[in-house]
Design an enzyme around this catalytic site. Structure first.
Site, mmCIF file in Angstrom:
data_model
loop_
_atom_site.group_PDB
_atom_site.id
_atom_site.type_symbol
_atom_site.label_atom_id
_atom_site.label_comp_id
_atom_site.label_asym_id
_atom_site.label_seq_id
_atom_site.Cartn_x
_atom_site.Cartn_y
_atom_site.Cartn_z
ATOM 1 N N HIS A 72 0.848 -1.161 -0.001
ATOM 2 C CA HIS A 72 -0.025 0.088 -0.247
ATOM 3 C C HIS A 72 0.862 1.326 -0.078
ATOM 4 O O HIS A 72 1.908 1.274 0.752
ATOM 5 C CB HIS A 72 -0.872 0.220 1.232
ATOM 6 C CG HIS A 72 -1.976 -1.056 1.326
ATOM 7 N ND1 HIS A 72 -2.926 -0.917 2.206
ATOM 8 C CD2 HIS A 72 -2.285 -1.887 0.366
ATOM 9 C CE1 HIS A 72 -3.883 -2.018 1.761
ATOM 10 N NE2 HIS A 72 -3.265 -2.593 0.952
ATOM 11 N N TYR A 202 -8.701 4.973 8.608
ATOM 12 C CA TYR A 202 -8.556 5.244 10.173
ATOM 13 C C TYR A 202 -9.728 6.298 10.196
ATOM 14 O O TYR A 202 -9.625 7.579 9.676
ATOM 15 C CB TYR A 202 -7.386 5.938 10.657
ATOM 16 C CG TYR A 202 -6.199 4.849 10.671
ATOM 17 C CD1 TYR A 202 -5.146 4.506 9.468
ATOM 18 C CD2 TYR A 202 -5.793 4.217 11.971
ATOM 19 C CE1 TYR A 202 -4.266 3.659 9.523
ATOM 20 C CE2 TYR A 202 -4.796 3.377 11.967
ATOM 21 C CZ TYR A 202 -4.092 3.045 10.771
ATOM 22 O OH TYR A 202 -2.996 2.169 11.080
ATOM 23 N N PRO A 294 -2.004 0.145 19.505
ATOM 24 C CA PRO A 294 -1.902 -0.386 18.091
ATOM 25 C C PRO A 294 -2.097 0.451 16.959
ATOM 26 O O PRO A 294 -2.029 0.487 15.997
ATOM 27 C CB PRO A 294 -2.974 -1.585 18.172
ATOM 28 C CG PRO A 294 -3.953 -1.548 19.156
ATOM 29 C CD PRO A 294 -3.296 -0.734 20.052
ATOM 30 N N LYS A 298 2.652 -0.569 14.978
ATOM 31 C CA LYS A 298 3.939 -0.486 15.303
ATOM 32 C C LYS A 298 4.598 -1.577 15.865
ATOM 33 O O LYS A 298 5.758 -1.842 16.161
ATOM 34 C CB LYS A 298 4.419 0.930 15.888
ATOM 35 C CG LYS A 298 4.267 2.014 15.066
ATOM 36 C CD LYS A 298 5.226 1.958 13.813
ATOM 37 C CE LYS A 298 4.977 3.007 12.930
ATOM 38 N NZ LYS A 298 5.385 2.570 11.706
ATOM 39 N N TYR A 386 4.806 6.619 9.746
ATOM 40 C CA TYR A 386 4.044 5.446 9.421
ATOM 41 C C TYR A 386 4.528 4.442 8.379
ATOM 42 O O TYR A 386 4.699 3.224 8.815
ATOM 43 C CB TYR A 386 2.760 5.836 8.726
ATOM 44 C CG TYR A 386 1.514 4.712 8.868
ATOM 45 C CD1 TYR A 386 0.622 4.685 9.853
ATOM 46 C CD2 TYR A 386 1.579 3.618 7.885
ATOM 47 C CE1 TYR A 386 -0.392 3.572 9.978
ATOM 48 C CE2 TYR A 386 0.559 2.782 7.838
ATOM 49 C CZ TYR A 386 -0.387 2.756 9.067
ATOM 50 O OH TYR A 386 -1.228 1.621 9.176
HETATM 51 P P1 FAD Z 1 4.783 -11.796 21.319
HETATM 52 O O1 FAD Z 1 4.237 -11.931 19.840
HETATM 53 O O2 FAD Z 1 3.782 -11.654 22.252
HETATM 54 O O3 FAD Z 1 5.664 -13.102 21.374
HETATM 55 C C1 FAD Z 1 6.110 -13.730 22.581
HETATM 56 C C2 FAD Z 1 5.977 -15.215 22.616
HETATM 57 O O4 FAD Z 1 6.542 -15.591 24.021
HETATM 58 C C3 FAD Z 1 4.561 -15.709 22.626
HETATM 59 O O5 FAD Z 1 4.627 -16.580 21.635
HETATM 60 C C4 FAD Z 1 4.184 -16.330 24.072
HETATM 61 O O6 FAD Z 1 3.475 -17.486 23.755
HETATM 62 C C5 FAD Z 1 5.929 -16.768 24.370
HETATM 63 N N1 FAD Z 1 5.783 -16.540 25.879
HETATM 64 C C6 FAD Z 1 5.329 -15.983 26.719
HETATM 65 N N2 FAD Z 1 5.722 -16.182 28.061
HETATM 66 C C7 FAD Z 1 6.615 -17.133 27.923
HETATM 67 C C8 FAD Z 1 7.078 -18.238 28.782
HETATM 68 N N3 FAD Z 1 7.140 -17.947 30.077
HETATM 69 N N4 FAD Z 1 7.985 -19.185 28.308
HETATM 70 C C9 FAD Z 1 8.052 -19.478 26.856
HETATM 71 N N5 FAD Z 1 7.545 -18.688 26.050
HETATM 72 C C10 FAD Z 1 6.557 -17.712 26.440
HETATM 73 N N6 FAD Z 1 0.300 -4.724 17.084
HETATM 74 C C11 FAD Z 1 -0.105 -4.166 15.977
HETATM 75 O O7 FAD Z 1 0.686 -3.298 15.538
HETATM 76 N N7 FAD Z 1 -1.286 -3.991 15.424
HETATM 77 C C12 FAD Z 1 -2.404 -4.866 16.058
HETATM 78 O O8 FAD Z 1 -3.317 -5.032 15.440
HETATM 79 C C13 FAD Z 1 -2.107 -5.656 17.147
HETATM 80 N N8 FAD Z 1 -2.821 -6.743 17.613
HETATM 81 C C14 FAD Z 1 -2.386 -7.042 18.676
HETATM 82 C C15 FAD Z 1 -3.428 -8.039 19.315
HETATM 83 C C16 FAD Z 1 -3.237 -8.783 20.614
HETATM 84 C C17 FAD Z 1 -4.462 -9.549 21.117
HETATM 85 C C18 FAD Z 1 -2.195 -8.669 21.106
HETATM 86 C C19 FAD Z 1 -1.493 -9.265 22.196
HETATM 87 C C20 FAD Z 1 -0.839 -7.720 20.428
HETATM 88 C C21 FAD Z 1 -1.417 -7.096 19.405
HETATM 89 N N9 FAD Z 1 -0.195 -5.978 18.689
HETATM 90 C C22 FAD Z 1 -0.814 -5.593 17.674
HETATM 91 C C23 FAD Z 1 1.071 -5.990 18.951
HETATM 92 C C24 FAD Z 1 1.926 -7.129 18.300
HETATM 93 O O9 FAD Z 1 1.360 -8.349 17.949
HETATM 94 C C25 FAD Z 1 3.104 -7.398 19.113
HETATM 95 O O10 FAD Z 1 3.522 -6.268 19.264
HETATM 96 C C26 FAD Z 1 4.115 -8.507 18.540
HETATM 97 O O11 FAD Z 1 3.500 -9.636 18.775
HETATM 98 C C27 FAD Z 1 5.514 -8.620 19.341
HETATM 99 O O12 FAD Z 1 6.120 -9.515 19.133
HETATM 100 P P2 FAD Z 1 7.099 -10.029 20.346
HETATM 101 O O13 FAD Z 1 7.972 -11.269 19.592
HETATM 102 O O14 FAD Z 1 7.605 -9.284 21.041
HETATM 103 O O15 FAD Z 1 5.999 -10.854 21.326
HETATM 104 C C1 DHB Z 2 -3.950 -3.522 11.435
HETATM 105 C C2 DHB Z 2 -3.771 -3.407 13.008
HETATM 106 C C3 DHB Z 2 -3.421 -1.893 13.213
HETATM 107 O O1 DHB Z 2 -3.086 -1.833 14.546
HETATM 108 C C4 DHB Z 2 -3.221 -0.887 12.295
HETATM 109 O O2 DHB Z 2 -2.813 0.389 12.998
HETATM 110 C C5 DHB Z 2 -3.538 -1.108 11.096
HETATM 111 C C6 DHB Z 2 -3.759 -2.416 10.789
HETATM 112 C C7 DHB Z 2 -4.414 -4.770 10.952
HETATM 113 O O3 DHB Z 2 -4.674 -5.543 11.969
HETATM 114 O O4 DHB Z 2 -4.433 -4.900 9.858
#
Ligand code: FAD
Ligand code: DHB
Length: 392
Positions: A72, A202, A294, A298, A386
């Site tokens: 996009h 948005y 969210p 980011k 962005y």
């Molecule tokens: P995570 O993806 O959380 O990975 C951490 C991993 O560690 C997980 O797989 C977990 O199961 C594992 N873990 C936890 N504790 C333990 C343990 N004790 N031992 C072993 N493993 C463990 N960001 C956006 O930008 N847009 C969105 O729409 C958006 N939606 C989201 C919706 C939800 C429900 C959540 C929770 C987050 C969302 N985020 C979103 C944020 C984005 O998904 C995260 O910033 C991203 O996943 C970060 O990656 P990470 O690897 O740091 O953490």
């Molecule tokens: C999506 C999630 C976001 O937080 C955002 O700002 C834009 C798109 C998505 O899940 O597609």
């Protein structure tokens, strides 16, 4: 078991770190408490910055992303019943974003690690981290299939998300936490229907924020602002569609397509940072160290940026025994983290309805949107943040 870097968590941060280390000839083991299927189906973020896309392609895990990702070059900001396009390509010298689900990123990275003989151990429990203060061999203890196991390593990477165990294991008094919890949440749905627009929308509406996104030409992802304490049972499908129609309504009769809802959930909204992001031989990355609301899309991108810095610092250590980059890991990441925090907070503040806002605040919010969409300087600031600030 012995390895060079023990990684807790097989989310984007842990898996990308393991992949980058492998490309530098550094061994790692990743442990994850959920099942492989669970992490590969967990619906979360969907927007990849140009830098995250480039990294996946350059490091050989971008094949599916290149085929299936939707590129996009702009987004729409909708308010007062009118849409205003922010043209990223024009404002950032041709940059854009790619829509590609987080669980697809996780799948591509897991497949790559396993195909290269890497170790990713799923479904572990009782995970704990020990001896990372520099005085002994860092160790990760856990149970797998009921048996006690341990990994001895040089460094531990805490990539275990916001609710993980690594951050809370750091001794009290070392970390300072900075936090803001928002007085609203997002209700997100995935619907089996073609997106109603080619780009993300948005929407700022007096009833609250709404976001139109997508996952593929057949799958629409939609979010709406709701109260933080609402449960999903209070939102039958018909109520969700009715609310979405209201918040996206325009003066020109734009139409939102409805389709079967195949997934729905509520996500809380929080800004959170700990400083520093390291202690001794334990390094925190991604959501384990910081959370953004969210609205700026980011979270995933920030996790990728952290592990890129960490992988480079570890590579320098193993090639020259210099700890310089490792010592500066937190400082390097935090400069970017705080700028991304600012942007995510700003997007959130500009687009959501705050219950205690008065009529003045509402007018000021609309003036800000008017300014952002009519001033090239202001649009450019939004666009460059962005599509993603430089990785380092
Ligand atoms: P995570 O993806 O959380 O990975 C951490 C991993 O560690 C997980 O797989 C977990 O199961 C594992 N873990 C936890 N504790 C333990 C343990 N004790 N031992 C072993 N493993 C463990 N960001 C956006 O930008 N847009 C969105 O729409 C958006 N939606 C989201 C919706 C939800 C429900 C959540 C929770 C987050 C969302 N985020 C979103 C944020 C984005 O998904 C995260 O910033 C991203 O996943 C970060 O990656 P990470 O690897 O740091 O953490
Ligand atoms: C999506 C999630 C976001 O937080 C955002 O700002 C834009 C798109 C998505 O899940 O597609």
């Amino acid at each position: 078991m012995r390895t060079q870097v023990g990684i807790v968590g097989a989310g984007p941060a842990g898996l990308m770190l393991s992949h980058l280390l492998h490309l530098s000839g550094i061994e790692s083991v990743v442990i994850e408490n959920r099942s492989r299927q669970y992490v590969q189906e967990r619906v979360r973020a969907g927007v990849l910055e140009q830098g995250s896309v480039d990294l996946m392609i350059e490091t050989g895990v971008g094949e599916r992303l290149k085929r299936q990702g939707l590129v996009h070059h702009g987004v729409e900001l909708r308010f007062n019943g009118r849409g205003h396009r922010i043209d990223f390509a024009d404002l950032t010298g041709g940059k854009g974003i790619t829509i590609y689900a987080q669980h697809e990123v996780v799948k591509d990275l897991t497949d790559a690690r396993l195909a290269a003989g890497g170790q990713v151990i799923f479904e572990v429990d009782n995970v704990s981290v020990h001896d990372f203060d520099g005085s002994a061999t860092p160790t990760i203890r856990f149970r797998k299939d009921g048996a006690a196991r341990q990994i001895e390593c040089d460094f531990i990477a805490g990539c275990d998300g916001f609710h993980g165990i690594c951050r809370p294991t750091i001794p009290e008094g070392v970390l300072t936490a900075f936090e803001r919890v928002y007085p609203f949440a997002w209700l997100g749905i995935l619907a089996e229907v073609a997106p109603s627009s080619d780009e993300l929308i948005y929407a700022n509406h007096e009833r609250g924020f709404a976001l139109h996104s997508m996952r593929s030409p057949q799958l629409t992802r939609l979010y709406l602002q709701c109260a933080p304490d609402e449960c999903i049972e209070e939102w039958p499908d018909a109520r969700i569609w009715e609310e979405l129609h209201r918040r996206f309504a325009t003066q020109v009769g734009w139409k939102l397509h409805e389709g079967p809802i195949v997934q729905k959930g509520i996500t809380e909204m929080r800004s959170f940072v700990v400083e520093p992001m390291q202690y001794g031989n334990l390094f925190l990355a991604g959501d384990a160290a910081h959370i953004v609301p969210p609205t700026g899309a980011k979270g995933l991108n920030l996790a990728v940026a952290d592990v890129r810095v960490l992988a480079r610092a570890l590579a320098e250590f193993y090639s020259s025994r210099s700890r310089d980059l490792l010592e500066r890991y937190s400082e390097t990441c935090l400069r970017r983290v705080w700028k991304v925090q600012r942007f995510s907070w700003w997007m959130t503040s500009m687009l959501h309805r705050f219950e205690d806002d008065n009529a003045f605040d509402r007018r000021r919010q609309l003036a800000e949107l008017d300014y952002v969409t009519s001033s090239r300087a202001a649009s450019q600031s939004l666009a460059e943040n962005y599509v993603g600030l430089p990785m380092e």
